[in-house]
Design an enzyme around this catalytic site. Structure first.
Site, PDB file in Angstrom:
ATOM      1  N   ASN A  19       0.879  -1.173   0.000  1.00  0.00           N
ATOM      2  CA  ASN A  19       0.000   0.000   0.000  1.00  0.00           C
ATOM      3  C   ASN A  19       0.918   1.226   0.000  1.00  0.00           C
ATOM      4  O   ASN A  19       2.108   1.106   0.302  1.00  0.00           O
ATOM      5  CB  ASN A  19      -0.979  -0.048   1.198  1.00  0.00           C
ATOM      6  CG  ASN A  19      -0.288   0.170   2.531  1.00  0.00           C
ATOM      7  OD1 ASN A  19       0.428   1.158   2.721  1.00  0.00           O
ATOM      8  ND2 ASN A  19      -0.491  -0.744   3.481  1.00  0.00           N
ATOM      9  N   ASN A  68      -8.021  -7.406   9.505  1.00  0.00           N
ATOM     10  CA  ASN A  68      -8.069  -8.118   8.226  1.00  0.00           C
ATOM     11  C   ASN A  68      -8.164  -9.636   8.372  1.00  0.00           C
ATOM     12  O   ASN A  68      -8.063 -10.365   7.384  1.00  0.00           O
ATOM     13  CB  ASN A  68      -6.852  -7.766   7.374  1.00  0.00           C
ATOM     14  CG  ASN A  68      -6.787  -6.283   7.069  1.00  0.00           C
ATOM     15  OD1 ASN A  68      -5.843  -5.600   7.437  1.00  0.00           O
ATOM     16  ND2 ASN A  68      -7.819  -5.762   6.431  1.00  0.00           N
ATOM     17  N   ARG A  87       0.343 -11.534   2.442  1.00  0.00           N
ATOM     18  CA  ARG A  87      -0.497 -11.676   3.636  1.00  0.00           C
ATOM     19  C   ARG A  87      -1.289 -12.989   3.661  1.00  0.00           C
ATOM     20  O   ARG A  87      -1.929 -13.304   4.674  1.00  0.00           O
ATOM     21  CB  ARG A  87      -1.446 -10.473   3.775  1.00  0.00           C
ATOM     22  CG  ARG A  87      -0.701  -9.177   4.075  1.00  0.00           C
ATOM     23  CD  ARG A  87      -1.595  -8.125   4.688  1.00  0.00           C
ATOM     24  NE  ARG A  87      -2.040  -8.487   6.033  1.00  0.00           N
ATOM     25  CZ  ARG A  87      -2.885  -7.763   6.763  1.00  0.00           C
ATOM     26  NH1 ARG A  87      -3.386  -6.647   6.263  1.00  0.00           N
ATOM     27  NH2 ARG A  87      -3.239  -8.144   7.983  1.00  0.00           N
ATOM     28  N   HIS A 164      -8.362   0.584   2.318  1.00  0.00           N
ATOM     29  CA  HIS A 164      -9.353  -0.231   3.047  1.00  0.00           C
ATOM     30  C   HIS A 164     -10.450   0.708   3.551  1.00  0.00           C
ATOM     31  O   HIS A 164     -10.152   1.834   3.970  1.00  0.00           O
ATOM     32  CB  HIS A 164      -8.720  -0.896   4.279  1.00  0.00           C
ATOM     33  CG  HIS A 164      -7.983  -2.174   4.028  1.00  0.00           C
ATOM     34  ND1 HIS A 164      -6.804  -2.483   4.678  1.00  0.00           N
ATOM     35  CD2 HIS A 164      -8.275  -3.243   3.235  1.00  0.00           C
ATOM     36  CE1 HIS A 164      -6.395  -3.686   4.284  1.00  0.00           C
ATOM     37  NE2 HIS A 164      -7.249  -4.157   3.404  1.00  0.00           N
ATOM     38  N   ASP A 166     -11.885   0.818   6.326  1.00  0.00           N
ATOM     39  CA  ASP A 166     -11.714   1.299   7.708  1.00  0.00           C
ATOM     40  C   ASP A 166     -10.657   2.401   7.835  1.00  0.00           C
ATOM     41  O   ASP A 166     -10.378   2.875   8.928  1.00  0.00           O
ATOM     42  CB  ASP A 166     -11.453   0.146   8.691  1.00  0.00           C
ATOM     43  CG  ASP A 166     -10.086  -0.513   8.504  1.00  0.00           C
ATOM     44  OD1 ASP A 166      -9.329  -0.117   7.588  1.00  0.00           O
ATOM     45  OD2 ASP A 166      -9.767  -1.434   9.284  1.00  0.00           O
ATOM     46  N   ALA A 252       3.156   1.134   8.160  1.00  0.00           N
ATOM     47  CA  ALA A 252       2.653  -0.028   7.420  1.00  0.00           C
ATOM     48  C   ALA A 252       1.268   0.244   6.844  1.00  0.00           C
ATOM     49  O   ALA A 252       0.671  -0.619   6.188  1.00  0.00           O
ATOM     50  CB  ALA A 252       2.607  -1.257   8.327  1.00  0.00           C
ATOM     51  N   CYS A 258      -7.239  -0.857  12.707  1.00  0.00           N
ATOM     52  CA  CYS A 258      -6.681  -2.019  11.996  1.00  0.00           C
ATOM     53  C   CYS A 258      -6.046  -3.008  12.948  1.00  0.00           C
ATOM     54  O   CYS A 258      -5.895  -4.182  12.613  1.00  0.00           O
ATOM     55  CB  CYS A 258      -5.574  -1.632  11.034  1.00  0.00           C
ATOM     56  SG  CYS A 258      -5.888  -0.332   9.931  1.00  0.00           S
TER      57      CYS A 258
HETATM   58  N1  ARG Z   1       0.255  -3.347   5.781  1.00  0.00           N
HETATM   59  C1  ARG Z   1      -1.090  -3.796   5.912  1.00  0.00           C
HETATM   60  C2  ARG Z   1      -1.664  -4.067   4.543  1.00  0.00           C
HETATM   61  O1  ARG Z   1      -1.414  -3.320   3.654  1.00  0.00           O
HETATM   62  C3  ARG Z   1      -1.915  -2.791   6.645  1.00  0.00           C
HETATM   63  C4  ARG Z   1      -3.313  -3.254   6.906  1.00  0.00           C
HETATM   64  C5  ARG Z   1      -4.155  -2.233   7.572  1.00  0.00           C
HETATM   65  N2  ARG Z   1      -5.410  -2.778   7.883  1.00  0.00           N
HETATM   66  C6  ARG Z   1      -6.587  -2.182   7.769  1.00  0.00           C
HETATM   67  N3  ARG Z   1      -7.623  -2.815   8.178  1.00  0.00           N
HETATM   68  N4  ARG Z   1      -6.725  -1.019   7.182  1.00  0.00           N
HETATM   69  O2  ARG Z   1      -2.389  -5.020   4.337  1.00  0.00           O
END
Ligand code: ARG
Length: 263
Positions: A19, A68, A87, A164, A166, A252, A258
């Site tokens: 991201n 997630n 992931r 995302h 959220d 991150a 999150c």
């Molecule tokens: N580095 C993680 C990703 O890109 C961050 C996730 C953040 N999670 C969230 N629910 N916004 O997947």
């Protein structure tokens, strides 16, 4: 009493870029991340929120972002199917935890792309579901098949920084939510306006401080520090914001919300 599932940051780092917030050169300071984590724990302790813990796994640095893991509805758990292979290794550990803790696991069909409570948030009984960058819109139909009584509203995300749902939308309950309008396409904004009675706007300068990535427990809101405007707007409505610095986790692309999933 609210309970949240968290995963301690023992192996948290930025080891890849999936991201726009993640940069391999912007190294995570592990000691500082651990301190920020403890501060969040302390806030939850004061708010009497029960924290359940899933054991972190070496080599899965983003497992701290338990939002997630999947989507939880009562005792049903719909595991995520991650877009990025980096992931996907988390999936089996989350499934294991939810099985061991008495949840019925309902798998989405293979080939679905769905990133759980990061992209699907309940406001009262309606599920608001984001798509484009990380979840596919097709997965929403599959989620709706598993949860036939739940109305699902799909919202297209258009700004990569808010990949995302959220990161740009936060339900408060009782028909209220706050959001960053610039993250949504015009039709999604219309859907939000028509379906959320009290829709509070967050300014861009606070949205990029992850203001919307907040944990709401009753009238208490746990949020990254440095978001005075939304803090005031929430105070007018009887909410108290508990600011906490999450700068290491923002490297991150995540903040308070999150780092949790509501059980
Ligand atoms: N580095 C993680 C990703 O890109 C961050 C996730 C953040 N999670 C969230 N629910 N916004 O997947």
């Amino acid at each position: 009493m609210a309970s949240l599932l968290v995963c301690p940051p023992d192996y948290f780092t930025v080891a890849y870029e999936i991201n726009p917030w993640m940069h391999l050169q912007k190294k995570v300071r592990q000691g500082k991340a651990a301190i920020q984590w403890k501060a969040l724990e302390e806030i939850y302790r004061k708010l009497r929120v029960t924290l359940k813990v899933v054991r972190p796994v070496k080599g899965l640095p983003d497992m701290v972002f338990t939002a997630n893991a999947g989507l939880v509805k009562g005792k049903i758990f719909i595991p995520s199917r991650f877009r990025h292979k980096e992931r996907q290794g988390e999936e089996k550990y989350f499934i294991q935890w939810f099985k061991r803790n008495g949840y019925t696991v309902k798998l989405l069909p293979e080939g679905s792309v769905f990133e759980g409570a990061g992209d699907a948030l309940f406001l009262d009984d309606t599920l608001f579901a984001g798509y484009h960058f990380r979840s596919d819109i097709h997965s929403h139909r599959e989620v709706a098949k598993i949860l036939p009584k739940v109305p699902v509203l799909s919202l297209e995300l258009v700004d990569r920084r808010f990949y995302h749902l959220d990161t740009c939308f936060c339900p408060l309950g009782d028909g209220a939510a706050f959001y960053y309008p610039g993250a949504f396409d015009s039709y999604a904004r219309k859907v939000l306006k028509e379906n959320v009675k009290d829709l509070i706007e967050v300014a861009e300068n606070e949205a990029i401080r992850f203001a919307c990535n907040a944990v709401v427990v009753g009238k208490q809101v746990v949020m990254n520090s440095g978001c005075p405007k939304i803090t005031r707007d929430l105070a007018k409505r009887g909410y108290t914001v508990h600011p906490s610095d999450t700068s290491e986790f923002m490297k991150a692309g995540g903040s308070a919300k999150c780092l949790t999933i509501r059980l």
